[in-house]
Enzyme design. Structure first.
Site, mmCIF file in Angstrom:
data_model
loop_
_atom_site.group_PDB
_atom_site.id
_atom_site.type_symbol
_atom_site.label_atom_id
_atom_site.label_comp_id
_atom_site.label_asym_id
_atom_site.label_seq_id
_atom_site.Cartn_x
_atom_site.Cartn_y
_atom_site.Cartn_z
ATOM 1 N N ALA A 158 -52.541 79.813 5.191
ATOM 2 C CA ALA A 158 -51.876 78.580 5.598
ATOM 3 C C ALA A 158 -52.604 77.396 4.961
ATOM 4 O O ALA A 158 -53.772 77.500 4.574
ATOM 5 C CB ALA A 158 -51.886 78.456 7.117
ATOM 6 N N GLY A 211 -52.572 83.525 6.719
ATOM 7 C CA GLY A 211 -51.123 83.476 6.849
ATOM 8 C C GLY A 211 -50.402 84.240 5.762
ATOM 9 O O GLY A 211 -49.289 84.736 5.973
ATOM 10 N N GLU A 226 -50.390 87.764 6.913
ATOM 11 C CA GLU A 226 -49.462 87.858 8.046
ATOM 12 C C GLU A 226 -48.014 87.800 7.583
ATOM 13 O O GLU A 226 -47.153 88.524 8.096
ATOM 14 C CB GLU A 226 -49.769 86.744 9.038
ATOM 15 C CG GLU A 226 -51.096 86.964 9.752
ATOM 16 C CD GLU A 226 -51.591 85.745 10.500
ATOM 17 O OE1 GLU A 226 -51.928 85.877 11.682
ATOM 18 O OE2 GLU A 226 -51.620 84.642 9.909
ATOM 19 N N GLU A 285 -59.690 83.723 9.163
ATOM 20 C CA GLU A 285 -59.577 82.514 9.982
ATOM 21 C C GLU A 285 -60.849 82.217 10.780
ATOM 22 O O GLU A 285 -61.152 81.052 11.059
ATOM 23 C CB GLU A 285 -58.383 82.637 10.942
ATOM 24 C CG GLU A 285 -57.018 82.575 10.278
ATOM 25 C CD GLU A 285 -56.487 83.920 9.832
ATOM 26 O OE1 GLU A 285 -55.287 84.016 9.539
ATOM 27 O OE2 GLU A 285 -57.279 84.907 9.766
#
Length: 258
Positions: A65, A109, A112, A132
């Site tokens: 992200a 992300g 994911e 993260e």
């Protein structure tokens, strides 16, 4: 539709979506995820499309992200705007198969997002991770939930708690990816697989996808009943009759997606 953060193509019955923020290694921000959701919905609704391939660049599927966009956010902001839930999960509502073709980094992300696809084909240089913890948060788009289902508790704990990356070969051994191919062959392999899927009857493909997904959300007895009724229902289709007649007659079937 002219997205700024995606490149869209169609090849017969296959749609190809490329994440395209090259300077940011395809870091996922709101604009990109809004565009991705719209593109997926469009191809899912297109009767001419039977399968979708999602990929990035040679360097990165998606490096995670967009931290620069996330850093200033407060708890109140992320809660009120329903951060991630609002626009990351359109892919979970797509009824047609979505294949992730992953080269380079698929981190945070990006990992994911790849796991939200129906299966992953990885280049031999692909690297997966959930780092993260290194920036004071945890995975928030399914990393603590989908990763253990794919690779088991021990490896998932290792990756989430230590931020260790997994290379493509370990990812295949662990069940995270379906196959590993040379990086130069990645897109060809993914597109060939998508063409194969797109040539099968749409209704059978969509029901097969629904049944496999049901295995992760229902007890075995309920999943078996769901599968059985889906199996039974396909005997009401033209393509079931055509497929079986063609098999018995030793000829190629001519499916009509009905």
């Amino acid at each position: 539709m002219n997205p700024e953060n995606l490149l869209l193509e169609t090849d017969g019955a296959v749609a190809l979506i490329r994440l395209h923020r090259p300077k940011q290694l395809n870091a996922l921000n709101d604009a990109l995820m809004d565009e991705l959701g719209a593109a997926l919905a469009r191809f899912d609704a297109d009767d001419d499309i039977g399968c979708i391939v999602l990929t990035g660049s040679e360097r990165a599927f998606a490096a995670g992200a967009d931290i620069a966009a996330m850093a200033p956010k407060t708890f109140d902001q992320v809660l009120r705007e329903d951060f991630i839930s609002r626009n990351w999960e359109q892919i979970l509502r797509v009824r047609k198969p979505v294949i992730a073709a992953v080269a380079g980094y698929a981190l945070g992300g990006g990992c994911e997002l790849a796991m939200m696809c129906d299966f992953i084909i990885a280049a031999d240089d692909a690297r997966f991770g959930q780092p993260e913890i290194k920036i004071g948060i945890i995975p928030g788009a399914g990393g603590t939930q989908r990763l253990p289902r794919a690779v088991g508790k021990s490896k998932a704990m290792d990756m989430v708690l230590s931020a260790r990356m997994m290379d493509a070969q370990e990812a295949e051994r662990s069940g995270l990816v379906s196959r590993v191919v040379p990086a130069a062959r990645l897109l060809d392999e993914a597109m060939d697989t998508a063409r194969t899927i797109a040539a099968f009857p749409r209704q059978s493909v969509m029901m097969a996808k629904e049944c496999v997904n049901r295995a992760y959300s229902a007890p075995l007895a309920d999943g078996l009943l769901f599968e059985r009724r889906a199996f039974h229902s396909l005997f009401a289709t033209h393509d079931q009759k055509e497929g079986m007649d063609a098999f018995l007659a030793k000829r190629a079937p001519k499916f009509e997606n009905r």
